[in-house]
Design a protein around this motif. Structure first.
Motif, PDB file in Angstrom:
ATOM      1  N   ALA A 292       0.953  -1.195  -0.031  1.00  0.00           N
ATOM      2  CA  ALA A 292       0.050   0.069  -0.096  1.00  0.00           C
ATOM      3  C   ALA A 292       0.883   1.228  -0.016  1.00  0.00           C
ATOM      4  N   MET A 293       1.430   1.590  -1.204  1.00  0.00           N
ATOM      5  CA  MET A 293       2.299   2.598  -1.419  1.00  0.00           C
ATOM      6  C   MET A 293       1.819   4.007  -1.185  1.00  0.00           C
ATOM      7  N   THR A 294       2.232   4.723  -0.490  1.00  0.00           N
ATOM      8  CA  THR A 294       1.748   6.239  -0.418  1.00  0.00           C
ATOM      9  C   THR A 294       2.037   7.146  -1.491  1.00  0.00           C
ATOM     10  N   LEU A 295       1.205   8.401  -1.635  1.00  0.00           N
ATOM     11  CA  LEU A 295       1.482   9.143  -3.002  1.00  0.00           C
ATOM     12  C   LEU A 295       2.741   9.371  -3.098  1.00  0.00           C
ATOM     13  N   ASP A 296       3.306   9.816  -1.997  1.00  0.00           N
ATOM     14  CA  ASP A 296       4.956  10.315  -2.451  1.00  0.00           C
ATOM     15  C   ASP A 296       5.673   8.933  -2.622  1.00  0.00           C
ATOM     16  N   GLN A 297       5.412   7.988  -2.255  1.00  0.00           N
ATOM     17  CA  GLN A 297       6.527   6.646  -2.630  1.00  0.00           C
ATOM     18  C   GLN A 297       6.113   6.361  -4.193  1.00  0.00           C
ATOM     19  N   VAL A 298       4.808   6.236  -4.572  1.00  0.00           N
ATOM     20  CA  VAL A 298       4.492   5.983  -5.788  1.00  0.00           C
ATOM     21  C   VAL A 298       5.167   7.191  -6.802  1.00  0.00           C
ATOM     22  N   LEU A 299       5.047   8.195  -6.446  1.00  0.00           N
ATOM     23  CA  LEU A 299       5.578   9.516  -7.175  1.00  0.00           C
ATOM     24  C   LEU A 299       7.088   9.280  -7.396  1.00  0.00           C
ATOM     25  N   ASN A 300       7.862   8.837  -6.335  1.00  0.00           N
ATOM     26  CA  ASN A 300       9.250   8.603  -6.330  1.00  0.00           C
ATOM     27  C   ASN A 300       9.719   7.112  -6.825  1.00  0.00           C
ATOM     28  N   ASP A 301       8.850   6.382  -7.437  1.00  0.00           N
ATOM     29  CA  ASP A 301       8.981   5.030  -7.653  1.00  0.00           C
ATOM     30  C   ASP A 301       9.997   4.700  -8.606  1.00  0.00           C
ATOM     31  N   GLU A 302      10.973   3.929  -8.311  1.00  0.00           N
ATOM     32  CA  GLU A 302      12.147   3.808  -9.460  1.00  0.00           C
ATOM     33  C   GLU A 302      11.503   3.006 -10.921  1.00  0.00           C
ATOM     34  N   HIS A 303      10.600   2.246 -10.544  1.00  0.00           N
ATOM     35  CA  HIS A 303       9.937   1.357 -11.845  1.00  0.00           C
ATOM     36  C   HIS A 303       9.138   2.471 -12.565  1.00  0.00           C
ATOM     37  N   LEU A 304       8.456   3.241 -12.059  1.00  0.00           N
ATOM     38  CA  LEU A 304       7.649   4.206 -13.039  1.00  0.00           C
ATOM     39  C   LEU A 304       8.686   5.270 -13.531  1.00  0.00           C
ATOM     40  N   ARG A 305       9.543   5.574 -12.740  1.00  0.00           N
ATOM     41  CA  ARG A 305      10.583   6.337 -13.328  1.00  0.00           C
ATOM     42  C   ARG A 305      11.420   5.834 -14.566  1.00  0.00           C
TER      43      ARG A 305
ATOM     44  N   GLY B 151      -5.416  -7.864 -10.173  1.00  0.00           N
ATOM     45  CA  GLY B 151      -5.943  -6.535  -9.895  1.00  0.00           C
ATOM     46  C   GLY B 151      -5.862  -6.140  -8.445  1.00  0.00           C
ATOM     47  N   PRO B 152      -6.339  -7.103  -7.579  1.00  0.00           N
ATOM     48  CA  PRO B 152      -6.463  -6.636  -6.060  1.00  0.00           C
ATOM     49  C   PRO B 152      -5.124  -6.430  -5.447  1.00  0.00           C
ATOM     50  N   SER B 153      -3.860  -7.069  -5.845  1.00  0.00           N
ATOM     51  CA  SER B 153      -2.784  -6.867  -5.307  1.00  0.00           C
ATOM     52  C   SER B 153      -1.885  -5.543  -6.116  1.00  0.00           C
ATOM     53  N   VAL B 154      -2.416  -5.362  -7.083  1.00  0.00           N
ATOM     54  CA  VAL B 154      -1.923  -3.963  -7.924  1.00  0.00           C
ATOM     55  C   VAL B 154      -2.470  -2.950  -7.492  1.00  0.00           C
ATOM     56  N   GLU B 155      -3.814  -3.021  -6.936  1.00  0.00           N
ATOM     57  CA  GLU B 155      -4.477  -1.599  -6.430  1.00  0.00           C
ATOM     58  C   GLU B 155      -3.785  -0.754  -5.234  1.00  0.00           C
ATOM     59  N   PRO B 156      -3.007  -1.838  -4.394  1.00  0.00           N
ATOM     60  CA  PRO B 156      -2.425  -0.917  -3.478  1.00  0.00           C
ATOM     61  C   PRO B 156      -1.196  -0.165  -3.817  1.00  0.00           C
ATOM     62  N   MET B 157      -0.798  -0.754  -5.103  1.00  0.00           N
ATOM     63  CA  MET B 157       0.688  -0.045  -5.668  1.00  0.00           C
ATOM     64  C   MET B 157       0.437   1.254  -6.393  1.00  0.00           C
ATOM     65  N   THR B 158      -0.942   1.729  -6.410  1.00  0.00           N
ATOM     66  CA  THR B 158      -1.434   2.899  -7.198  1.00  0.00           C
ATOM     67  C   THR B 158      -1.689   3.967  -6.422  1.00  0.00           C
ATOM     68  N   GLY B 159      -1.369   3.713  -5.136  1.00  0.00           N
ATOM     69  CA  GLY B 159      -1.625   4.911  -4.019  1.00  0.00           C
ATOM     70  C   GLY B 159      -3.318   5.133  -3.650  1.00  0.00           C
ATOM     71  N   LEU B 160      -4.040   4.165  -4.317  1.00  0.00           N
ATOM     72  CA  LEU B 160      -5.702   4.153  -3.822  1.00  0.00           C
ATOM     73  C   LEU B 160      -5.653   3.809  -2.326  1.00  0.00           C
ATOM     74  N   THR B 161      -5.264   2.755  -2.027  1.00  0.00           N
ATOM     75  CA  THR B 161      -5.242   2.242  -0.761  1.00  0.00           C
ATOM     76  C   THR B 161      -4.910   3.224   0.372  1.00  0.00           C
ATOM     77  N   ALA B 162      -3.777   4.074   0.273  1.00  0.00           N
ATOM     78  CA  ALA B 162      -3.302   5.024   1.222  1.00  0.00           C
ATOM     79  C   ALA B 162      -4.396   6.176   1.283  1.00  0.00           C
ATOM     80  N   MET B 163      -5.223   6.097   0.522  1.00  0.00           N
ATOM     81  CA  MET B 163      -6.271   7.368   0.693  1.00  0.00           C
ATOM     82  C   MET B 163      -7.644   7.046   0.985  1.00  0.00           C
ATOM     83  N   MET B 164      -7.844   5.492   1.115  1.00  0.00           N
ATOM     84  CA  MET B 164      -9.179   5.222   1.195  1.00  0.00           C
ATOM     85  C   MET B 164      -9.317   4.394   2.465  1.00  0.00           C
ATOM     86  N   GLY B 165     -10.435   4.769   3.216  1.00  0.00           N
ATOM     87  CA  GLY B 165     -10.408   4.086   4.653  1.00  0.00           C
ATOM     88  C   GLY B 165     -11.544   4.882   5.285  1.00  0.00           C
TER      89      GLY B 165
END
Lengths: 347, 418
Positions: A292-305, B151-165
Motif C-alpha cells: 500500500a504505497m503512499t502517493l509520495d512513494q508512487v511519485l518517487n518509484d524507481e519502476h515508474l521513473r 488486480g487486487p494486489s496491484v491496487e495498493p501499488m497505485t496509491g489508492l489504498t493509502a487514501m481510502m478508509g
C-alpha cells in the motif's frame, strides 16, 4: 481534428484530456467564475485541462450561446457533460458540430433524467458502494472520480471510433450510471445466477483465501493467494506447520477458516516491511503481493521513473509538477514532452 | 445502423477480467472478436475439475465450463476458437490468423508471449500492420515488469489504498481489483486510438498498458495535489473537500444507506428544510465543513427513519443530489435502469436466459441489438478455420484428433472417449 468540450461534471474534460493526448486540438469552454479554487479544485484543473486551449463563455445567455454554437460549428467533435435540462435549453439535437457526445448522470431519458448525479451517488446506485468497506460500518465511496473518468473513456473511444467509421454517428450518448453498472464485478451476476447478494467483507474478495489486506511493520500489503500460490506463501513466511494444519488444508478449508488464517498472517507480516514483502514475495517466491504505497512513494518509484511514466507540467507559481502521462503508450516507453498549465482565464 | 468498429477483426487472447472486458466493449461497438482459448481453462478456472462457479441456479450441470455466469457476462459478441498455442501447429495457425486480423490483445505476464515465440516481432512478421496491445500488470519494461500481478494486489501499488478508509489507520481496498475494470476500458480506448492512427499512417504498433499505470491515471489530480500542498490528500471516508455536507447516511432497515451531497448553499437549504434541521450556524460551506460531525449526527437522526428509496426521490425532487446505496437486486429493479432497458437478456440451450449488464453508450439514440451469447468452448473452431484460413473439414478433424483444437476440456474428452 478539433474537439470542443464544455460542462461541469469532469467526464467531458477527461475525454478531452484523452483527445489532447491523441494529438487533437482541444478547446475547453469554462463558465466564467470569480471564486478562488481551493487546492483540490486547482489540482483537478491542472490534471484535466493542461494542454488544452481555454475560453470562458457564459453560454447560459443568448450571446454566449451563440458564441458556443459558432465554436461548435468549427469542431469535429463536441462533448458536453451538462444535465439534460441544460442540453434542452441549448437545443442539443440541433447543435452544430460533427459528432455530438453527451455524458449525463442518468442518460437522456427515463424517470431520473433530470436528477443530479455526482460520483459518490453514481457509485452507490450502480452497485459499487454497497460492497466496499467494513460490514459493521457505513459503506465506503472510492475517493476518486471513477464514474466520471470511466464515462469519459467511453465517450472518447466511442467518438473516435465513430470518427474513423465509414458511417459516423451524429450523436452519441453516454450514461454515467450505466458506465458503473457496465463495470460491475460479480455483484449482479451473483444475484441473477444464484439469487445471492454480495455484501461488504472488508478487504476480502470472498471466493478464495488468503486474498486480503494485511498489516506489516510500516504499512499494509495485499495478498492475492489463489490456490496455485499457497505453498509458495508458506515457503516465504517459513511456516511449514500450516501445511499440516487441517484448517488450511484445502481451498474450501482456508475460506472457512479465514479469520484464523488472518490472525496468523497479520502476526507474521508485522516482522516485515512493505519493501521486504515485495522483494521476498515478488522476486524470490513469485507471489502476487502488493504494497500500500503512499502517493509520495508512487511519485518517487524507481519502476515508474524507468518507464518515463510521469509527465512534467509547469504550473506558474509552483514550478514543475509530475502528472500521470498517457495510460497507454507505444513500446519502448520514452520520455513524454513537458506541458505548460494555463488557468481558466488565460484562454 | 452499422456499429462504428464494423470491419475491424481482433484476436483476443485475454483472460480473467480486464482483457475480456476490453474486448467485450470493442465487440459491443461492432468489432469482430475471435477469442482464442486453451482447452484447459476459462478465466481462472481449471476446467479439468468442476469447481464452484456462478452457474444459473447454482447448478453446473454437465457443461459447467460453458455455464459460468461471469464468463458469459464478459464474453458476449465473440467467436470462440480453442487453440493449443504450446503446439507448433497451434502457433502456426495463430500466426496465420494474425495475418487476417487488425489487432492482437493479451493480458498475460510481460514475458509470456515471447516465451511462446509469439512476441511482437513474430506478429509483425505475419502482419506488418498489426496492432498489438499488451496488458501486463506493471508494463513490459522497468524493474518491476516481471512482478506477478492480479488486480487486487496491484491496487495498493497505485496509491489508492493509502487514501481510502474510515481513518488514517484503518485502510480499505475496493476488494474487487479496481485496476481490472480501469485497464479494460483503457485498453479498449487504446485499441480504438491505434486503429485511428493506423488509418492515418498505415502503421501498426505495439502498445503497452499496465494495470498499475491505468489506475494511477484515474487518480491524477491527487498526485498533483500532493505536490502542490506538500502532503497527501487526507483519508476522508465519504466526505468531500468541496461539498458539505456529504456522506453516506443510515436509513430505515438493516444495512440500508443513502448518499447525500450538498454542492452549494441552495441544496443545503433544501436538505435542511426536509430534514427539519435549523440552519443557523451552517449557512456557509466553511461552517458546514467545520461542523461536519455535528451535522452528520442530525442528518443521520433524520434519515434513520426514512426509506432510502423514498428519501432518494424526495431529495432529488427538491434538487438535493442523493442516491440510494443499491444492492445487486436493487440495481436490476431500479426504475431508471428498467425504463432504459439497460440489462440484456441472453440464454442458450446450455444456459438459462438471464439479464446481463449492457452498454452505457448509445449511437444516434439507439440501443445496440443483436446480442450474441458468449461462445461455448471451441464453438467456432470450424467456422474460423474454414472461412478465414481455408482449411478443409478433414484437416480440421485431424487438428481436433491431435489436440491442437478442442471442444471439450481434456479430461472430459478422455472420459467420453472411454
Amino acid at each position: 481534428m478539433r474537439v470542443l468540450e464544455f460542462g461541469d461534471n469532469k467526464a467531458a474534460s477527461y475525454a478531452g484530456r484523452l483527445f489532447q493526448q491523441y494529438g487533437a486540438e482541444v478547446v475547453r469552454v469554462d463558465l466564467p467564475s470569480n471564486s478562488l479554487p481551493n487546492d483540490s479544485d486547482l489540482s483537478l484543473d491542472i490534471f484535466l485541462q493542461t494542454g488544452k486551449r481555454r475560453v470562458a463563455i457564459d453560454y447560459r445567455g443568448d450571446q454566449g450561446l451563440a458564441l458556443l454554437r459558432r465554436l461548435a460549428g468549427e469542431s469535429t467533435i463536441v462533448i458536453a457533460d451538462c444535465l439534460p435540462s441544460l442540453l434542452d435549453e441549448i437545443d442539443w439535437p440541433h447543435f452544430p458540430g460533427g459528432i455530438r457526445v453527451s455524458i449525463t448522470p442518468f442518460g437522456l431519458d427515463g424517470p431520473y433524467r433530470d436528477w443530479q448525479g455526482f460520483g459518490p451517488i453514481l457509485q452507490a446506485m450502480g452497485g459499487y458502494t454497497y460492497i466496499i468497506g467494513n460490514p459493521n460500518k457505513a459503506p465506503l465511496s472510492m475517493p476518486m472520480h471513477y464514474a466520471e473518468y470511466q464515462a469519459g473513456q467511453f465517450a472518447y473511444m466511442s467518438a473516435l471510433a465513430s470518427f474513423v467509421s465509414e458511417t459516423p454517428s451524429a450523436e452519441i450518448e453516454v450514461s454515467m450510471l450505466e458506465t458503473v453498472m457496465t463495470l460491475s464485478q460479480w455483484t449482479t451476476i451473483y444475484w441473477t445466477m444464484q439469487q445471492k447478494i454480495r455484501c461488504r467483507d472488508g478487504n476480502r474478495m470472498g471466493k478464495v483465501h488468503p486474498v486480503s489486506l494485511y498489516r506489516c511493520r510500516d504499512g499494509f500489503i495485499y495478498l492475492t493467494i489463489v490456490p496455485t500460490f499457497w505453498r509458495n506463501l508458506i515457503a516465504m513466511i517459513g511456516r511449514d506447520d500450516l501445511l499440516e494444519d487441517e484448517r488450511f488444508s484445502s481451498t474450501t478449508a482456508r475460506l472457512a477458516n479465514a479469520d484464523a488464517l488472518d490472525d496468523i498472517l497479520n502476526e507474521v507480516f508485522l516482522d516485515y516491511t512493505m519493501a521486504e514483502c515485495l522483494e521476498l514475495g515478488q522476486r524470490k517466491y513469485r507471489l502476487p503481493v502488493g504494497a500500500a504505497m503512499t502517493l509520495d512513494q508512487v511519485l518517487n518509484d524507481e519502476h515508474l521513473r524507468a518507464r518515463h511514466y510521469w509527465q512534467d507540467v509547469n504550473v506558474p507559481g509552483h514550478g514543475n509538477v509530475r502528472m500521470p502521462g498517457a495510460a497507454f503508450r507505444s513500446v519502448p516507453a520514452t520520455a513524454q514532452s513537458p506541458l505548460e498549465y494555463q488557468g481558466a482565464d488565460n484562454g | 445502423m452499422d456499429k462504428p468498429l464494423a470491419g475491424i477483426r481482433i484476436l483476443d487472447l485475454t483472460h480473467v477480467w480486464a482483457g475480456p472486458l476490453a474486448t467485450r466493449v470493442l465487440g459491443d461497438m461492432g468489432a469482430e472478436i475471435l477469442k482464442i482459448e486453451t482447452a484447459t481453462a476459462r478465466g481462472l478456472r481449471d476446467m479439468r475439475i468442476p469447481i464452484p462457479g456462478m452457474y444459473p441456479g447454482g447448478d453446473p450441470k454437465d457443461e459447467f465450463w460453458n455455464r459460468d455466469g461471469e464468463f458469459n457476462k464478459l464474453n458476449r459478441n465473440k467467436k470462440g476458437l480453442s487453440l493449443n498455442l504450446k503446439s507448433d501447429e497451434g502457433k502456426a495457425i495463430f500466426l496465420s490468423l494474425v495475418a487476417k486480423c487488425d489487432v492482437v490483445i493479451e493480458n498475460f505476464s510481460a514475458s509470456a508471449m515471447n516465451r511462446l515465440g509469439l512476441g511482437y516481432d513474430s506478429l509483425k512478421g505475419a502482419n506488418p500492420q498489426i496492432i498489438y496491445v499488451a496488458m501486463p500488470g506493471f508494463g513490459t519494461s522497468g524493474p518491476n515488469s516481471d512482478f506477478v500481478a492480479f488486480g487486487p494486489s496491484v491496487e495498493p501499488m497505485t496509491g489508492l489504498t493509502a487514501m481510502m478508509g474510515y481513518r488514517d489507520d484503518e485502510k480499505y481496498t475496493t476488494a474487487m481489483g479496481l485496476p481490472d475494470p480501469i485497464a479494460g476500458i483503457t485498453a479498449a480506448a487504446a485499441v480504438v486510438t491505434a486503429v485511428a492512427q493506423r488509418k492515418e499512417t498505415e502503421q501498426g504498433q505495439h502498445i503497452d498498458l499496465p494495470l498499475q499505470e491505468g489506475t494511477i491515471n484515474l487518480l491524477g489530480e491527487k498526485y498533483v495535489e500532493a505536490q502542490l500542498t506538500g502532503h497527501a490528500p487526507a483519508v476522508n471516508a465519504n466526505r468531500s473537500t468541496s461539498f458539505a455536507p456529504q456522506g453516506i447516511y443510515p436509513c430505515a432497515g438493516e444495512d440500508e444507506w443513502i448518499v447525500i451531497a450538498c454542492p452549494n448553499d441552495e441544496t443545503w437549504g433544501a436538505l435542511a428544510g426536509i430534514a427539519g434541521i435549523h440552519n443557523s450556524g451552517f449557512e456557509t460551506v466553511e461552517a458546514r465543513q467545520q461542523h461536519h460531525d455535528a451535522l452528520d449526527e442530525r442528518i443521520s437522526a433524520f434519515t434513520s427513519g426514512c426509506s432510502k428509496l423514498e428519501l432518494m426521490v424526495q431529495l432529488q425532487d427538491a434538487g438535493v443530489p442523493a442516491g440510494a446505496v443499491h444492492t445487486a437486486p436493487e440495481v436490476l429493479s431500479d426504475p431508471q435502469v428498467r425504463a432504459r432497458n439497460y440489462f440484456v437478456e441472453m440464454g442458450g440451450e446450455h444456459i438459462e436466459p438471464s439479464p446481463y449488464p449492457g452498454t452505457p453508450v448509445r449511437f444516434d439514440r439507439q440501443r445496440a441489438t443483436s446480442w450474441q451469447l458468449a461462445p461455448k468452448l471451441g464453438e467456432h473452431n470450424e467456422e474460423v478455420l474454414r472461412d478465414l484460413l481455408g482449411l478443409s473439414n478433414a484437416e480440421i478433424s485431424r487438428l481436433e484428433e491431435d489436440g491442437v483444437i478442442a471442444k471439450l476440456p481434456p479430461t472430459i474428452e478422455e472420459a467420453r472417449r472411454r
